[in-house]
Scaffold this motif. Sequence first.
Motif, mmCIF file in Angstrom:
data_model
loop_
_atom_site.group_PDB
_atom_site.id
_atom_site.type_symbol
_atom_site.label_atom_id
_atom_site.label_comp_id
_atom_site.label_asym_id
_atom_site.label_seq_id
_atom_site.Cartn_x
_atom_site.Cartn_y
_atom_site.Cartn_z
ATOM 1 N N ASP A 188 0.919 -1.170 -0.133
ATOM 2 C CA ASP A 188 -0.251 0.050 -0.059
ATOM 3 C C ASP A 188 0.765 1.153 -0.177
ATOM 4 O OD1 ASP A 188 -2.680 -1.112 -0.180
ATOM 5 O OD2 ASP A 188 -2.532 -1.468 2.285
ATOM 6 N N ALA A 241 1.599 5.159 0.941
ATOM 7 C CA ALA A 241 1.070 6.142 1.967
ATOM 8 C C ALA A 241 -0.039 6.765 1.607
ATOM 9 C CB ALA A 241 1.987 6.783 2.400
ATOM 10 N N ARG A 242 -1.046 6.928 2.502
ATOM 11 C CA ARG A 242 -2.430 7.796 2.416
ATOM 12 C C ARG A 242 -2.371 8.875 3.247
ATOM 13 N NH1 ARG A 242 -4.819 2.465 2.949
ATOM 14 N NH2 ARG A 242 -5.239 1.672 0.916
#
Length: 125
Positions: free
Chosen positions: A47, A49-50
């Motif tokens: 994933d 980084a959000r």
Amino acid sequence: MYAHILAALDRGIPESQIMAVLGIGRTAIWRTRSAYLEGGPGYALHDVARPGKPPRYGADVEAQVSALACSTPPAGAKRWTLELLEQAARAHEGIGPISRETIRRLLKKLHQAVAQTDVVHWHSD
């Protein structure tokens, strides 16, 4: 999960079967495939980084609030209420200003984490 999706797609397994076995939706398969085609396996397997607001209170504050909630309630009270916990937490040196809602969320998160570990069994009276 992403590795399983990529392996299944590589073997030519139909999307409907992947969705049924892994319990995911078509969008997860599409996003994993797109990420793989865009950046390779490293990009598809991790994933990114959000963006978002970092947590205001760390694990140390969570531990202090939960320890406070597990302690003996103040004199004149049979049990802790959110209002009493808020007052006690604000008076506590290591916690500082904290709202009732934040305390409620921290305790709810703690309750869910403890319930998932099968260490404590919750009984209803």
